[in-house]
Design a protein around this motif. Sequence first.
Motif, mmCIF file in Angstrom:
data_model
loop_
_atom_site.group_PDB
_atom_site.id
_atom_site.type_symbol
_atom_site.label_atom_id
_atom_site.label_comp_id
_atom_site.label_asym_id
_atom_site.label_seq_id
_atom_site.Cartn_x
_atom_site.Cartn_y
_atom_site.Cartn_z
ATOM 1 N N GLU A 240 0.804 -1.224 0.000
ATOM 2 C CA GLU A 240 0.000 0.000 0.000
ATOM 3 C C GLU A 240 0.843 1.284 0.000
ATOM 4 O O GLU A 240 0.357 2.358 0.334
ATOM 5 C CB GLU A 240 -1.004 -0.004 1.158
ATOM 6 N N LEU A 241 2.112 1.172 -0.392
ATOM 7 C CA LEU A 241 2.992 2.331 -0.511
ATOM 8 C C LEU A 241 2.432 3.310 -1.540
ATOM 9 O O LEU A 241 1.924 2.901 -2.582
ATOM 10 C CB LEU A 241 4.386 1.867 -0.950
ATOM 11 N N ARG B 205 2.366 -5.083 -2.654
ATOM 12 C CA ARG B 205 0.962 -5.340 -2.954
ATOM 13 C C ARG B 205 0.148 -4.057 -2.731
ATOM 14 O O ARG B 205 0.325 -3.362 -1.735
ATOM 15 C CB ARG B 205 0.434 -6.450 -2.039
ATOM 16 N N LEU B 206 -0.706 -3.739 -3.698
ATOM 17 C CA LEU B 206 -1.593 -2.579 -3.656
ATOM 18 C C LEU B 206 -0.851 -1.238 -3.570
ATOM 19 O O LEU B 206 -1.405 -0.238 -3.128
ATOM 20 C CB LEU B 206 -2.595 -2.697 -2.498
ATOM 21 N N ALA C 41 11.442 -12.280 -7.300
ATOM 22 C CA ALA C 41 10.331 -12.743 -6.460
ATOM 23 C C ALA C 41 9.628 -11.602 -5.716
ATOM 24 O O ALA C 41 9.003 -11.819 -4.681
ATOM 25 C CB ALA C 41 10.796 -13.829 -5.490
ATOM 26 N N ALA C 42 9.712 -10.394 -6.231
ATOM 27 C CA ALA C 42 8.994 -9.270 -5.632
ATOM 28 C C ALA C 42 7.504 -9.426 -5.918
ATOM 29 O O ALA C 42 7.101 -9.988 -6.930
ATOM 30 C CB ALA C 42 9.500 -7.949 -6.201
ATOM 31 N N ILE C 43 6.685 -8.923 -5.008
ATOM 32 C CA ILE C 43 5.235 -9.042 -5.141
ATOM 33 C C ILE C 43 4.655 -7.671 -5.462
ATOM 34 O O ILE C 43 4.658 -6.767 -4.615
ATOM 35 C CB ILE C 43 4.617 -9.609 -3.851
ATOM 36 N N VAL D 291 5.667 -11.332 -9.025
ATOM 37 C CA VAL D 291 4.214 -11.516 -9.096
ATOM 38 C C VAL D 291 3.570 -10.171 -9.429
ATOM 39 O O VAL D 291 3.672 -9.218 -8.652
ATOM 40 C CB VAL D 291 3.655 -12.060 -7.765
ATOM 41 N N PHE D 292 2.912 -10.121 -10.607
ATOM 42 C CA PHE D 292 2.204 -8.923 -11.061
ATOM 43 C C PHE D 292 0.709 -9.233 -11.193
ATOM 44 O O PHE D 292 0.009 -8.618 -11.988
ATOM 45 C CB PHE D 292 2.743 -8.465 -12.420
ATOM 46 N N GLU D 293 0.194 -10.182 -10.416
ATOM 47 C CA GLU D 293 -1.205 -10.600 -10.539
ATOM 48 C C GLU D 293 -2.159 -9.422 -10.391
ATOM 49 O O GLU D 293 -2.073 -8.669 -9.431
ATOM 50 C CB GLU D 293 -1.552 -11.643 -9.473
#
Length: 181
Positions: free
Chosen positions: A19-20, A38-39, A54-56, A76-78
């Motif tokens: 959430e940054l 994430r987000l 392996a960054a999310i 992960v760029f989901e």
Amino acid sequence: NLAEANLNGANCEASNLSELTAPGAVFREATLNGANLRLADLSDCDFARAKAVAAIFERAALRGAMFEQTQAPNAVFEFSDLRQIRFVGCLLSNANFVGADLTDSEIRHCDLTEVDMYWACVEHLQMVDQVLIRGLRMPETVEIAFGPKNVQPPRVVAKPLYRTAASAEQRQQYLADCKLP
């Protein structure tokens, strides 16, 4: 709030940056291996020569970001907003782009070996100049196999699952909030 921050060479390995808010930040040569973004709002960021193994980046806003010679295998760029993004000379093997929006993006001279882009929006996505695609999984066109004749299925408008990038006005407000009195 790290809007337009200079994070050149920063070591954020295994950091929780979920959430940054950092639109327009510069992450050149930064280490983001295993970081959780994430987000996050990372729209218009510069990730040139960054390491993001392996960054999310799940559901992150990365619209307009630049990845040049970035090392991001297994990232992960989901369901992320990757519209108008540029990947140039990047290692993205085994990365997960499931459900990501890659509309109007460019992938040039990158390694996409075993990358999963299932359910991704790839409208006007350009893959040019020796992109390695061995094992690349792309979205499949859905065709109706059964149903009544002469009947159209309902039109479904997709809702984004990613964070919305800051507008120009919001970004200016973030910068104004950072100024000392």
